[in-house]
Structure formats: C-alpha cells, structure tokens
Scaffold this motif. Structure first.
Motif, mmCIF file in Angstrom:
data_model
loop_
_atom_site.group_PDB
_atom_site.id
_atom_site.type_symbol
_atom_site.label_atom_id
_atom_site.label_comp_id
_atom_site.label_asym_id
_atom_site.label_seq_id
_atom_site.Cartn_x
_atom_site.Cartn_y
_atom_site.Cartn_z
ATOM 1 N N LEU A 10 0.830 -1.210 0.000
ATOM 2 C CA LEU A 10 0.000 0.000 0.000
ATOM 3 C C LEU A 10 0.860 1.253 0.000
ATOM 4 N N THR A 11 1.960 1.217 0.719
ATOM 5 C CA THR A 11 2.873 2.348 0.747
ATOM 6 C C THR A 11 3.448 2.608 -0.634
ATOM 7 N N LEU A 12 3.854 1.557 -1.322
ATOM 8 C CA LEU A 12 4.417 1.720 -2.659
ATOM 9 C C LEU A 12 3.387 2.255 -3.643
ATOM 10 N N LEU A 13 2.127 1.898 -3.443
ATOM 11 C CA LEU A 13 1.084 2.374 -4.341
ATOM 12 C C LEU A 13 0.821 3.859 -4.177
ATOM 13 N N ALA A 14 1.195 4.441 -3.074
ATOM 14 C CA ALA A 14 0.971 5.869 -2.880
ATOM 15 C C ALA A 14 1.639 6.669 -3.983
ATOM 16 N N ARG A 44 -10.002 -4.927 4.379
ATOM 17 C CA ARG A 44 -10.593 -3.826 3.600
ATOM 18 C C ARG A 44 -9.609 -3.215 2.619
ATOM 19 N N ASN A 45 -8.392 -3.725 2.556
ATOM 20 C CA ASN A 45 -7.358 -3.214 1.648
ATOM 21 C C ASN A 45 -7.116 -1.720 1.819
ATOM 22 N N THR A 46 -6.965 -1.293 3.067
ATOM 23 C CA THR A 46 -6.711 0.115 3.334
ATOM 24 C C THR A 46 -5.521 0.287 4.267
ATOM 25 N N ALA A 47 -4.898 1.436 4.141
ATOM 26 C CA ALA A 47 -3.857 1.860 5.076
ATOM 27 C C ALA A 47 -4.182 3.290 5.462
ATOM 28 N N VAL A 48 -4.049 3.607 6.749
ATOM 29 C CA VAL A 48 -4.333 4.947 7.252
ATOM 30 C C VAL A 48 -3.095 5.448 7.975
ATOM 31 N N TYR A 49 -2.626 6.610 7.544
ATOM 32 C CA TYR A 49 -1.483 7.274 8.174
ATOM 33 C C TYR A 49 -2.013 8.513 8.871
ATOM 34 N N THR A 50 -1.618 8.729 10.124
ATOM 35 C CA THR A 50 -2.117 9.885 10.870
ATOM 36 C C THR A 50 -0.983 10.629 11.545
ATOM 37 N N SER A 70 -6.621 3.249 -0.337
ATOM 38 C CA SER A 70 -7.380 2.012 -0.526
ATOM 39 C C SER A 70 -7.006 1.400 -1.864
ATOM 40 N N THR A 71 -6.974 0.067 -1.880
ATOM 41 C CA THR A 71 -6.605 -0.667 -3.089
ATOM 42 C C THR A 71 -7.727 -1.638 -3.445
ATOM 43 N N ASN A 72 -7.684 -2.128 -4.682
ATOM 44 C CA ASN A 72 -8.642 -3.160 -5.079
ATOM 45 C C ASN A 72 -8.068 -4.527 -4.705
ATOM 46 N N ALA A 73 -8.764 -5.579 -5.065
ATOM 47 C CA ALA A 73 -8.341 -6.941 -4.715
ATOM 48 C C ALA A 73 -6.997 -7.315 -5.338
ATOM 49 N N ASN A 74 -6.632 -6.668 -6.447
ATOM 50 C CA ASN A 74 -5.343 -6.938 -7.104
ATOM 51 C C ASN A 74 -4.202 -6.113 -6.524
ATOM 52 N N GLY A 75 -4.499 -5.283 -5.514
ATOM 53 C CA GLY A 75 -3.465 -4.461 -4.911
ATOM 54 C C GLY A 75 -3.203 -3.159 -5.649
ATOM 55 N N GLU A 76 -4.068 -2.813 -6.623
ATOM 56 C CA GLU A 76 -3.899 -1.560 -7.360
ATOM 57 C C GLU A 76 -4.622 -0.440 -6.623
ATOM 58 N N LEU A 77 -4.049 0.737 -6.638
ATOM 59 C CA LEU A 77 -4.606 1.881 -5.938
ATOM 60 C C LEU A 77 -5.974 2.257 -6.495
#
Length: 186
Positions: A10-14, A44-50, A70-77
């Motif tokens: 998820l970090t890389l997808l940012a 839920r395929n999410t990452a939250v940074y605060t 948030s990403t889809n099931a394939n890990g795409e943003l």
C-alpha cells in the motif's frame, strides 16, 4: 509478516497516485512516508497514516493530518484521500516548469479516473493561473480544471458549498509572438 508486506504494498502504491502529473523520473524515485502512526486493514485493503503525514516521491509532496489509501483486490490503488488544515499537494509536471500546487481541507485522488478533487477551501495553482472555491477538480490526462460544481459523492451530498469561484489567468507571454510582427520602419 503478511501485514508488513501488505502495508509495504500500500505504501508503494501511494506513488502511483500522481505519476501522471510528475516528472518522468518521479515514478522511479523511492517513496518516503512520515507519520506519527500507521494502521493497516488487510480485509478492507486500506492503510491509514495519521499525525503530520508527509508523503514524497521525487518532486511530489503530499501533506495532511490523515491520509487513507485504498486498493482493489489486485493491490492496485483505488483512492487516496488526504485530510488536513489544509492538506497540500505539490508536483513538478515537466522539467523547467513551475510546480502544480494545491491545497484544500480534503484532497482526493481517484486512480480509475486519474482525477484530483479538492474539497472545501480549495485552491489550485498551475503556471501562475489560480483556481479557488469550495470545489476544484483536475482531470490529469485531459488537463481540465472544473471549479464550483461539486459532485454529491465527493462531498457528502453538498453542492460544492454554493460559494462562488475565483479564477486568475495570467496573460500569455508575447515574446513568442514578436516573430510574427512586421519589423518597424526607420
């Protein structure tokens, strides 16, 4: 270990979020995320940074108090939503060009539409031209700015706040047009 790997993905997808606005070298740069905390929800395929979140990749810089990926099931943003007081975005589109700068209380990036949406106290500056209002949308591939007509899904049913927009467009440089002018007679 799965949680760490998913968070890394998820970090890389940012960085994929804004590559279309970027210098060509931006997408090959490392992504750096600084935050006070991070939470991953694998189901839920999410990452939250605060907490004073700063995401950088090459010339791209995104800041806010909270960033949700948030990403889809394939890990795409799918989406990246940044909240702040204000949230900010900056990226250089081409070498030797001024950076695109934006700020709003909420900045949404929709990967499927390649659109950045600025909600509440929105401001976008590109090449000296500015767009501001309660809602500003930027279609990246078409390079189209839409200001003042908020979508119901983007801002919780509000119609862009109902406020007026302000646009400032800089005059074009006439230095390129001088070659078309006839020379002055003595």
């Amino acid at each position: 270990m799965r949680c760490v790997n998913s968070l890394l993905a998820l970090t890389l997808l940012a960085g994929c979020a804004t590559h279309a606005l970027a210098l060509p070298s931006d997408s090959s740069q490392p992504i750096r995320i600084q935050a006070d905390s991070a939470t991953l929800d694998d189901k839920r395929n999410t990452a939250v940074y605060t907490g004073n979140v700063i995401i950088t990749q090459g010339s791209m810089r995104l800041t806010g108090g909270r960033v949700t990926l948030s990403t889809n099931a394939n890990g795409e943003l799918n989406t990246m939503v940044t909240y702040g007081s204000p949230a900010t975005y900056q990226q250089t589109p081409e070498a030797n060009k001024a950076p695109v700068k934006a700020r709003a209380q909420t900045i949404e990036y929709h990967a499927d539409r390649e659109t950045i949406v600025l909600i509440q106290e929105a401001f976008l500056e590109q090449s000296g031209n500015t767009f501001q209002g309660d809602y500003v949308s930027y279609d990246i591939p078409r390079q189209v700015v839409d200001a003042g007509r908020g979508s119901e899904s983007a801002n919780g049913g509000q119609n862009g706040g109902g406020g007026r927009i302000e646009i400032v467009i800089q005059p074009r440089s006439r230095s390129n047009d001088s070659s078309n002018e006839e020379p002055a007679t003595p």
